[in-house]
Design an enzyme around this catalytic site. Structure first.
Site, PDB file in Angstrom:
ATOM      1  N   GLU A 242       0.886  -1.176   0.000  1.00 31.47           N
ATOM      2  CA  GLU A 242       0.000   0.000   0.000  1.00 31.47           C
ATOM      3  C   GLU A 242       0.914   1.214   0.000  1.00 31.47           C
ATOM      4  OE1 GLU A 242      -3.186   0.078  -0.297  1.00 31.47           O
ATOM      5  OE2 GLU A 242      -3.679  -2.018   0.041  1.00 31.47           O
ATOM      6  N   CYS A 276      -2.373   9.266   2.190  1.00 33.31           N
ATOM      7  CA  CYS A 276      -2.033   8.628   0.913  1.00 33.31           C
ATOM      8  C   CYS A 276      -3.107   8.939  -0.126  1.00 33.31           C
ATOM      9  CB  CYS A 276      -1.873   7.134   1.082  1.00 33.31           C
ATOM     10  SG  CYS A 276      -3.293   6.348   1.839  1.00 33.31           S
TER      11      CYS A 276
END
Ligand code: NAD
Length: 509
Positions: A242, A276
């Protein structure tokens, strides 16, 4: 003690956690060595054997108790997040809320997501085929500092619910939140080694990636993700990555501009832009560009940076401030216009939210992950141009589209996730798999896919009755070739669909 269940040799080095807001020392934790990491993984292996053999119901009971213990500790957890990461206290509570939402979901869904599935056996119609899902064993979770609880819990919750033990290496900038969670885990779970924390910097993370874990779930930057993947390759340990993002937002001519601006401001500035899935760049249709910019600037100027009731907290590290400053200065040198904020308004770890216009794709601010409270807005002539520019990136994590035909536009974006007439909402919906493409990584956390990421998939097929031509045997009748040829013509020649149905019905009768 840094972790509830691991210890470090006396006299070894320690890591200090500092407040990014005041610079004060918040605590110290051990720097765990590769030997410490291996020992933690070995203990987790033992715990995993018991945990994996328990029924889903038994695991659920303990996970619910864990969730309740975390919820009872919410003030302390939110306070640690606030002090260690620099985020406003309300964002600390929001992070705990989201983490617990995922833990609850994973706990509730695991049994169904892992239920064995019967599937068709195709041409081997005399077989009964099943897919089953089994815990992997021990999962190594390496986490970042920006959402130091929510992000790792997005892996930990699903890994535990799927029947695995976990060894978690938090960021060296935010280890104290993990230590607190590990203490709660150690006193809640019957198996104290089920969720352990090892602390330290990159070398401790590297040791975990090279250890005997069954999978590494890594969340962090693309550069470190590649190093983790290389380290894990030594044992062919699978990795889930991720990584970062450069999320675009598109505003079409027919969008509700006030709502789009409101969402943009939140999406770009929440957590001081250190998410993110932050909105990192905005493409706005020519006809509404100026109005949208005015609305965004107006809303940004209403925000407060710093203080107990601030909308934006401090940046978590001076290193991240330096990256944002560099991106801003380069963009301005290349012709970007500062509408509010700007590099001159940076003070210590605080960056005033900044809106830029007249930006282009020669600038780092439109190509590299900025990870700060910056909204670069680009005027576009058409939706097609917006889509082309949105896809002009090596990343592909989240994205957002506003407009009456936003769903249609969303289909054209190369990204793991899109919010339509909203921003970031996919991360708060536990049923939705979360992850990216390209430099944003691969694999999925959250959702049923996120549970199955932490399972070993097993295919089983059982022969139910014999056929005249046995495929899995050398003992074939003399006319086997002719029969096989007949099968091919029957099954895959003209009118294949109806003939296949007839053929299979005949075999079953
Ligand atoms: P980072 O890559 O610097 O560090 C992440 C973790 O990796 C830390 O725990 C660090 O100690 C560890 N690490 C460093 N070197 C290592 C090595 N060689 N081997 C193993 N582990 C090592 O990332 P960061 O600065 O902590 O986090 C910010 C980044 O994370 C941003 O790019 C952000 O977009 C990304 N992020 C992604 C998601 C997502 O879900 N996709 C979520 C949050 C943050």
């Amino acid at each position: 003690m840094a972790t509830a269940t691991t210890s470090t040799a006396a006299g070894s080095e320690r890591l200090t956690s500092y407040s990014p807001t005041t610079g004060e020392v918040l605590g110290t934790v051990p720097i765990h060595t590769p030997a410490d990491v291996d020992a933690a993984v070995a203990r987790a292996r033992v715990a995993s054997q018991t945990w994996s053999s328990r029924s889903h119901e038994a695991r659920r009971e303990e996970l619910v108790a864990f969730r309740k213990a975390l919820a009872a500790d919410v003030d302390t957890l939110a306070d640690i997040l606030h002090r260690e990461n620099g985020k406003p206290i309300a964002e600390g509570y929001s992070e705990v809320l989201n983490a617990l939402s995922h833990l609850t979901h994973a706990t509730a869904r695991a049994e169904e997501a892992m239920a064995p599935k019967r599937v068709s056996s195709g041409i081997l119609a005399n077989f009964r085929s099943t897919i089953s899902y089994h815990p992997l064993g021990v999962i190594g979770v390496i986490g970042p500092w920006n959402y130091p609880l929510f992000t790792p819990m997005g892996s930990i919750s699903y890994a535990l619910a799927a029947g695995n033990a976990v060894v978690w290496k938090p960021s060296e900038l935010t280890p104290l939140i993990a230590v607190r969670v590990a203490e709660i885990a150690a006193r809640t779970f019957a198996l104290p080694d089920l969720l352990q924390v090892v602390t330290g910097a990159g070398s401790t993370g590297g040791a975990l990636a090279r250890s005997a874990v069954d999978k590494i779930a890594f969340t962090g930057s693309a550069g470190t993700g590649k190093r983790v993947m290389m380290a894990a390759a030594e044992r062919l340990t699978p990795v889930l990555l991720e990584l970062g993002g450069k999320d675009p937002m598109i505003v079409a001519e027919d969008a509700d501009l006030e709502k789009a601006a409101e969402a943009c401001v939140f999406g770009a500035l929440t957590n001081a832009g250190q998410a993110c899935v932050s909105i990192e760049r905005v493409y706005v249709a020519d006809a509404v560009h100026d109005k949208f910019v005015d609305e965004v600037v107006k809303q940004v100027r209403e925000l407060k940076t710093g203080g107990d009731d601030g909308d934006l907290g401090a940046m978590t590290s001076a290193a991240q401030v330096a990256i944002v400053k560099d991106h801003l200065e380069e963009a301005i040198a290349k012709g970007a216009q500062v509408k509010t904020g700007g590099p001159s308004a940076i003070s210590g770890n605080y960056i005033q939210p900044t809106v830029l216009t007249n930006v282009d794709h020669t600038m780092k601010i439109m190509k590299d992950e900025t990870f700060g409270p910056v909204i670069p807005i680009k005027r576009v002539a058409s939706v097609d141009e917006a889509v082309k520019l949105a896809n002009d990136t090596t990343f592909g994590l989240g994205s957002a589209v506003f407009g009456k035909n936003a769903r249609g536009i969303a289909e054209k974006l190369r990204a793991g996730m899109t919010a339509v007439n909203s921003v970031m909402a996919f991360s708060g919906i536990p049923n939705l798999p979360f992850g990216g493409v390209g430099d944003s990584g691969f694999g999925r956390i959250h959702g049923d896919e996120g549970i199955r990421e932490f399972t070993r998939i097993k295919s089983t097929t059982e022969k139910m009755f014999n056929l005249p031509v046995e495929m899995m045997s050398f003992r074939q009748p003399p006319d086997a070739a002719k029969r096989l040829k007949g099968m091919i013509t029957q099954l895959f020649g003209d009118g294949v669909v109806s003939r296949t149905r007839d053929f299979i019905a005949k075999l079953r009768s």
